[in-house]
Design an enzyme around this catalytic site. Structure first.
Site, PDB file in Angstrom:
ATOM      1  N   HIS A 180       0.812  -1.230   0.000  1.00  0.00           N
ATOM      2  CA  HIS A 180       0.000   0.000   0.000  1.00  0.00           C
ATOM      3  C   HIS A 180       0.847   1.284   0.000  1.00  0.00           C
ATOM      4  O   HIS A 180       1.073   1.848  -1.056  1.00  0.00           O
ATOM      5  CB  HIS A 180      -1.020   0.015   1.140  1.00  0.00           C
TER       6      HIS A 180
ATOM      7  N   LEU B  77     -10.825 -12.079  -4.938  1.00  0.00           N
ATOM      8  CA  LEU B  77     -12.170 -12.499  -4.541  1.00  0.00           C
ATOM      9  C   LEU B  77     -13.097 -11.299  -4.377  1.00  0.00           C
ATOM     10  O   LEU B  77     -14.263 -11.349  -4.737  1.00  0.00           O
ATOM     11  CB  LEU B  77     -12.075 -13.279  -3.219  1.00  0.00           C
ATOM     12  N   GLN B  78     -12.550 -10.223  -3.845  1.00  0.00           N
ATOM     13  CA  GLN B  78     -13.387  -9.057  -3.555  1.00  0.00           C
ATOM     14  C   GLN B  78     -13.399  -7.997  -4.656  1.00  0.00           C
ATOM     15  O   GLN B  78     -14.329  -7.214  -4.741  1.00  0.00           O
ATOM     16  CB  GLN B  78     -12.923  -8.384  -2.249  1.00  0.00           C
TER      17      GLN B  78
END
Lengths: 663, 663
Positions: free
Chosen positions: A512, A570-571
């Site tokens: 990030h 997945l998200q």
């Protein structure tokens, strides 16, 4: 330290852009620039070179910490530190002769878990002890082993260094200076691009066979539990509902429950199930709701299903999770050029977690040439404490680290874990950074054994104890001639920006790093020390920051060491090729050129934990060299001019700072 | 016309949001709103209902033109025009009983080209004539056939209607009014969403089996020549280089040239080739360069390769193009739920083009259950004129339309073309809209036979001659009981926004429509008449407008009939699933909900040219009904409340306008 810069790319420099300047002229010019910058930005500076001194201090600290943990530190910056920097002309790449041009992949091991290789037997078995939460290693006579104990980091020293870094990062004039340097880097790149874009394209076209599709790309940040996309998980569950209806999958209050009964209690037939019901995808209602997002790991909102299907430790011994992961691996192997570094969890609330995880991986043979596992440790002390799994913070550390030291000390104590660890490349620390930190880390904070508070300790507290143990573990494993672990953490996603100070000191690379945009000094330091930043703009877009405002393209322009990763297919992803989807969106929204794409992919390979012999094959025989000499365009598809520009720009910046070094 | 609105969704209405109002109250309220709008926005209005009158005139014109060409016009708006609108309560959908719930697909035809079906024999063979560029149909005694001639559109009438539309579109007060209505629509939708989003999700979850992955999606705008992605084309060319090295692929100056010789002259080996060299992808250097973009169709910048590989009419009789298209089809058939409407070209510079194209398609059996071809006609008169293929505009029209009328008149004149046409669903008109139009279309513009200018005629000139011929052809084909063609054009991508006036009058649906954002009146009229807009934000992003500024999400909110399409996967997409990639980016960047995604997909199916019996299977037995009664959520996965909201909102708007109708 003086060198002649022979430019291989085309850029206006001020002054006398097109004339090659002599090195003495050059040094004078550099000094002028720096002094000018400082005198503009640093009117509260204590002395003439205050800014350089502070930057130097920070760089040296980082160097010390990376030396301690044995994690990556860039060659070029190191050479400046060691005062033996020699500039290698970037122009001579045309006559690179020592390049190994064989394209043979390293022999794949038939026995990747080394089950047929006997365990090593060590002469010395050491005495292990834990003092204030950190492992120490003693010889038989109960004395510290000197060669290992130099790697020990005390809490007092960490707090002192952290405080120094807070001072540096918060220094007003230094912030202005770094902000200006970063703007300069961005503008310089844009200037470079306007003058060299066509040459870059030309260099790429002149290379046979290689293009963006067949260069290596590593998904440097992805969670194993969400590494399949929603459609894949849906199909998998449906298949299992049909074929394993009578398999016992749970035991509740002593009662055995089958797959069929589980779904019957949810009132769901195989045919019924769809991705809407599965409900694992993050749509806009997850924005700024990391708490809610974590529930998305539960299919149909049921933690039971997560327990059955995406867990390594359950009634079926993680059989389903192993199966679906191996399906993910198979697709990657078919794609050939796409690789992943999935995270598996160690929670630290039981001591046998490591052992079970190792058995699971080896029993189900969860392994692929296209994958390298990292271990993620969630920062969930408060939850375990509440559930009475543990009574103090020290137990958490004990659960996490004792098995690792013991098996390093004596492989036969847990042969599976010993073999499993050989395949693990790093440790990640994960959780919602935005949670409020009630307990700060300072000299009054209780030591782990006395830490019995209901609240979670701060990020910094976790980092000190994780890092100091990993540093010691790595020292121990080096002594044993074993692989070491990289400390690669989630940092700067949200929450307090100062988490990035911890990662500047302790982490090899981070996931990030969004909040670097708020800390110009740290951003500049990340640049100078080439800390890897694995960014996931699609994940950020769902959770934190709209796509077109993501700082990735700006970081890339400035020359920060960024790579692209998916975080949670997945998200967040819709197609079968999550990493390609991630690249596609980045390319389109930010209008990246083919060179930009290939540079991102190259960064991802460099940041990854794949072995050197693999990187040798992927990037070329000189891959450890940081300039154009280390670039084999026929494998990376990144033009030498781009690499040369990056290298020379970094050398320029370092020269500014290091000119006062050992003065 | 009065009805009771029974709301199935939840929204505050002003005033008395939660109380059901009686129809008389409601009408009063609607009048108030409208008059208020007008008195704010229409201070230069000639009379009280000037705005409604103008909108009505435009709607009636559109209705007349769609009736003439036999293209789609929405039921609801038509009912208002016919003054027989009956409001169907949207609440009763729970008890829909007449829904055919069988999920059996229609029997796939074994003989889709109907080669085993004898050609129809018609009693009457008519006399065909062309007057001023437009086909007319006469009986044996040389008289116009009345039932067909009502479909004739004269140039004078078109110019008059066009001029009227220019007046309406440019009317200041009307612009303000429409802008306000559109803002109202957008805000109303947002309000609806804030109150009903969870209900939408709940409705979707309550449906078994169906989700975004297994609803039908049609790529409503894609060019056959660029329907494969760059990696696919690369692999295909490499394979052919290896396997068909000695195949003659060209004839130049009487000399036969093999595949091997072609690549040898380019100095390229199969292994060398990569996507960088292929150079068909549009990166940022294509921005606002539609001229440059068209060159991207040439692999390696060589028109020769385009000629060999992506052309239907060449030395190998389009063999390779047929092969690669069939590979694209195969992937779609495997995906099952993804469909395309690719465009094949008819240029109009030779008369045998249609015949050749038909033979190509049938010979190579270029057909799929997942595809429906349209024909695209480039507006390139000026180029053919310069190359002396034609000497006036009439010859272009002659080449394009004569074969169609002749084969409709007498199928045995060209059996292949007759059978091919049965599989064609529409005509598209394509080219760079931004090119300057030197020659306007007005009453002084020469008629086609006299049009010998070197410059291209204007967009409007093309549209009149294409539309009027298609309208006549459709009338003729209806008489013959044959399929008719939809006129679906590229319009409003760039260039003069008034191109959209042409498409408002003549087109069933359009591709792009970006410039609607500059014409509020037309945008509102597109809304009221539900004209399909097939948008390709990735293509726009490369060529014209950054992704996050694309008007698509705004259009969708307002309720315009928009769908998502890829335009050119060869140039814009990276993954193997171009349409899913297009959806993925839209979903992520604009944060679309699952309902939004499914609504876009539903729109795409409705806009597409697939047969009614297929749509019956895809959308449900009531699919022609425009309200929630026509929605079968178990097939479309669009919640009834969303459809009901759209429907009732449209009825609201139409009620405002039609209240003065026949007053």
């Amino acid at each position: 330290m003086s060198f002649t810069l022979e430019k291989s790319y085309d850029i206006f420099m001020i002054p006398n852009s097109n004339e090659r300047d002599t090195s003495s002229d050059r040094n004078k010019r550099i000094s002028n620039i720096v002094i000018e910058s400082f005198s503009n930005g640093g009117n509260q500076m204590n002395n003439e070179y205050g800014a350089e001194k502070q930057l130097l201090e920070a760089i040296l600290l980082r160097y010390e910490y990376m030396e301690r943990s044995g994690n990556f530190f860039p060659q070029t910056t190191e050479a400046f530190i060691k005062n033996n920097f020699v500039f290698e002309s970037q122009k001579c790449y045309k006559s690179k002769v020592d390049m190994d041009t064989s394209y043979n992949p390293p022999e794949p091991s038939q026995d990747h878990w080394m089950l047929n290789t006997p365990l090593p037997k060590y002469d010395k078995i050491f005495v292990l002890t834990r003092e204030e939460g950190v492992f120490r290693i003693l010889n038989e006579s109960g004395k510290y082993i000197k060669e290992l104990d130099t790697y020990f980091l005390s809490k007092a020293k960490y707090l002192k260094d952290y405080e120094k870094m807070v001072g540096i990062v918060s220094d007003g004039p230094l912030k202005s200076l770094c902000y200006r340097r970063l703007s300069y880097l961005q503008n310089k790149f844009q200037l470079y691009l306007l003058r060299n874009e066509q040459r870059e394209l030309h260099e790429q076209k002149s290379i046979r066979h290689r293009d963006f599709y067949n260069i290596r790309k590593v998904d440097t940040h992805i969670h194993a539990a969400s590494s399949m996309n929603q459609k894949h998980l849906l199909r998998f569950i449906k298949r299992k509902m049909k074929t394993e209806n009578d398999t016992v999958v749970l035991e509740k209050d002593g009662k055995k429950i089958t797959m069929g009964e589980t779904f019957k209690s949810l009132n769901i037939e195989p045919y019924d199930l769809n991705v809407d019901i599965l409900d694992v995808h993050a749509y806009k209602n997850a924005f700024h709701r990391l708490d809610k997002f974590n529930h998305k790991y539960n299919p149909i909102g049921q933690s039971t299903l997560r327990q059955i299907f995406i867990n390594t430790d359950n009634y079926v011994e993680g059989k389903y999770f192993a199966e679906i992961l191996k399906e993910v691996f198979k697709e990657l192997e078919e794609s050939k050029y796409q690789h992943i570094e999935p995270r598996l969890s160690i929670y630290g609330h039981k001591k046998n977690e490591w052992s079970k995880l190792a058995k699971w991986a080896i029993k189900h043979d969860v392994w692929s040439t296209n994958s390298k596992f990292l271990i993620q440790i969630p920062r969930l002390y408060d939850i375990y404490k509440e559930k009475k799994y543990i009574s103090n913070f020290d137990q958490l550390l004990d659960n996490i680290f004792t098995p690792l030291f013991e098996v390093t000390n004596n492989p036969s104590s847990d042969p599976d874990l010993f073999r499993f660890l050989l395949q693990i490349t790093g440790i990640d620390s994960v959780d919602d950074e935005s949670k409020h930190e009630y307990i700060q880390f300072d000299k009054f904070t209780p030591s782990p054994k006395d830490y019995t508070d209901a609240e979670n300790p701060s990020y910094t507290y976790y980092m000190y104890y994780l890092y100091s143990n990993i540093a010691m573990l790595n020292a121990f494993r080096r002594l044993r001639n074993l692989n070491t672990l990289s400390f690669r953490l989630h940092s700067g996603e949200t929450g307090h920006p100062h988490h990035l100070i911890d990662s500047f000191l302790t982490a090899e690379s981070i996931c990030h790093g969004l909040l670097l945009r708020k800390l110009p000094v740290l951003q500049y330091l990340f640049y100078l020390t080439k800390i890897g930043i694995s960014m996931s703009p699609l994940a950020n877009n769902s959770l934190l920051i709209p796509y077109h405002r993501n700082p990735l393209p700006e970081f890339l322009m400035k020359g920060l060491n960024v790579s692209l990763s998916t975080d949670d297919p997945l998200q967040f992803h819709l197609t079968k090729e999550a990493l390609m989807e991630e690249y596609s969106i980045a390319v389109q929204v930010w209008k990246l050129s083919p060179t930009d794409m290939c540079e991102l992919a190259l960064n991802s390979v460099r940041q990854s934990g794949f072995e050197d012999k693999i990187k040798y094959y992927w990037l070329g025989s000189n891959f450890k060299n940081e300039g154009a000499l280390g670039n084999d365009i026929s494998r990376t598809n990144v033009p030498d001019i781009r690499i040369a520009f990056r290298y020379e720009t970094l050398v320029d910046e370092l020269s500014h700072i290091f000119k006062i070094y050992k003065k």
